[in-house]
Design an enzyme around this catalytic site. Structure first.
Site, PDB file in Angstrom:
ATOM      1  N   ASN A  68      37.232  50.076  56.808  1.00 23.98           N
ATOM      2  CA  ASN A  68      38.178  51.511  56.911  1.00 23.98           C
ATOM      3  C   ASN A  68      36.699  52.615  57.200  1.00 23.98           C
ATOM      4  O   ASN A  68      35.523  51.961  56.735  1.00 23.98           O
ATOM      5  CB  ASN A  68      38.742  51.519  56.079  1.00 23.98           C
ATOM      6  N   HIS A 121      17.389  49.038  40.395  1.00 22.50           N
ATOM      7  CA  HIS A 121      16.120  49.222  39.930  1.00 22.50           C
ATOM      8  C   HIS A 121      16.243  49.038  38.302  1.00 22.50           C
ATOM      9  O   HIS A 121      17.691  49.464  37.738  1.00 22.50           O
ATOM     10  CB  HIS A 121      16.567  51.042  40.420  1.00 22.50           C
ATOM     11  N   GLY A 129      40.136  50.980  47.877  1.00 23.35           N
ATOM     12  CA  GLY A 129      39.613  52.337  48.243  1.00 23.35           C
ATOM     13  C   GLY A 129      38.764  52.429  47.191  1.00 23.35           C
ATOM     14  O   GLY A 129      38.723  52.154  46.035  1.00 23.35           O
ATOM     15  N   ALA A 138      41.619  49.136  43.482  1.00 17.76           N
ATOM     16  CA  ALA A 138      41.100  50.232  43.795  1.00 17.76           C
ATOM     17  C   ALA A 138      40.474  50.960  43.200  1.00 17.76           C
ATOM     18  O   ALA A 138      41.224  50.607  41.750  1.00 17.76           O
ATOM     19  CB  ALA A 138      42.051  51.123  44.703  1.00 17.76           C
ATOM     20  N   ARG A 153      44.888  38.467  37.110  1.00 21.18           N
ATOM     21  CA  ARG A 153      45.933  36.821  37.208  1.00 21.18           C
ATOM     22  C   ARG A 153      45.983  36.235  38.050  1.00 21.18           C
ATOM     23  O   ARG A 153      45.017  37.065  39.181  1.00 21.18           O
ATOM     24  CB  ARG A 153      47.775  37.998  37.149  1.00 21.18           C
TER      25      ARG A 153
END
Length: 203
Positions: free
Chosen positions: A84, A114, A141, A159, A182
């Site tokens: 997406n 870094h 997301g 998300a 789980r």
């Protein structure tokens, strides 16, 4: 060793003043700019352009705009890949993604890291570690996947997770840092997530 060779070997390297790496980054960022400005309805044109960006594709895929990466040639995606909007892949090392992998909006795969030491970091030094994702993975997301991580097959990443270590196959994992919640079992087939059940009742 060149800076590119150091990076491939997993050593500290400085990509900022290396002409070869600079040219490669500029080339792929131009291609990403072109890709991100092709109308979404021009699917075949978009697919052709994306194949110029990525190191390898397998079968069908769909990557929504915008998409951005560092080099492109280090990214290999499997069959039925979907990303997406706003996927960012800092592919300073190899990124290998299996079949049937779906990314929700706003995700990032970061092979670049870094130094902790401020003087080294301020010089522009970095390191690069590969990221591997198996088959049948759903990434929620705004997930961040950090350098050196391997995610197994048949995995759901919740998300907002920050994946800092390997995730085994066959599990739901979430959190910051991301951890196994789980296992995925046969009872999950046909089952709404609890949040979806809540909203279904309200409709």
């Amino acid at each position: 060793m060149t800076e590119k060779e150091k990076g491939k070997a997993g050593l500290f390297y400085n990509p900022n003043y290396d002409p070869e790496l600079t040219k490669e980054r500029e080339r792929v960022k131009d291609r990403c700019f072109e890709y991100n400005n092709i109308p979404p309805s021009h699917r075949e044109e978009r697919k052709t352009k994306m194949k110029e960006i990525l190191g390898g594709t397998k079968g069908d895929f769909l990557i929504e705009s915008p998409f951005n990466c560092d080099y492109g040639y280090n990214i290999f995606i499997g069959e039925n890949f979907y990303a997406n909007h706003n996927l960012v892949i800092l592919d300073t090392a190899r990124v290998t993604i299996g079949d049937n992998v779906f990314f929700a909006p706003g995700c990032g795969i970061y092979c670049a890291g870094h130094p902790i030491d401020k003087d080294e970091r301020n010089e522009g030094i970095e390191y690069a570690l590969p990221v591997t994702i198996g088959d049948d993975v759903w990434v929620g997301g705004n997930v961040a996947i950090l350098p050196g991580v391997t995610i197994g097959s048949n995995v759901v990443i919740g998300a907002g997770s920050v994946v800092v270590k390997d995730i085994p196959s066959g599990v739901i994992a979430a959190g910051n840092p991301c951890r196994v919640i789980r296992p995925i079992t046969q009872s999950d087939k046909g089952r709404f997530p609890s949040i979806a059940k809540k909203f279904k009742k309200q409709i």
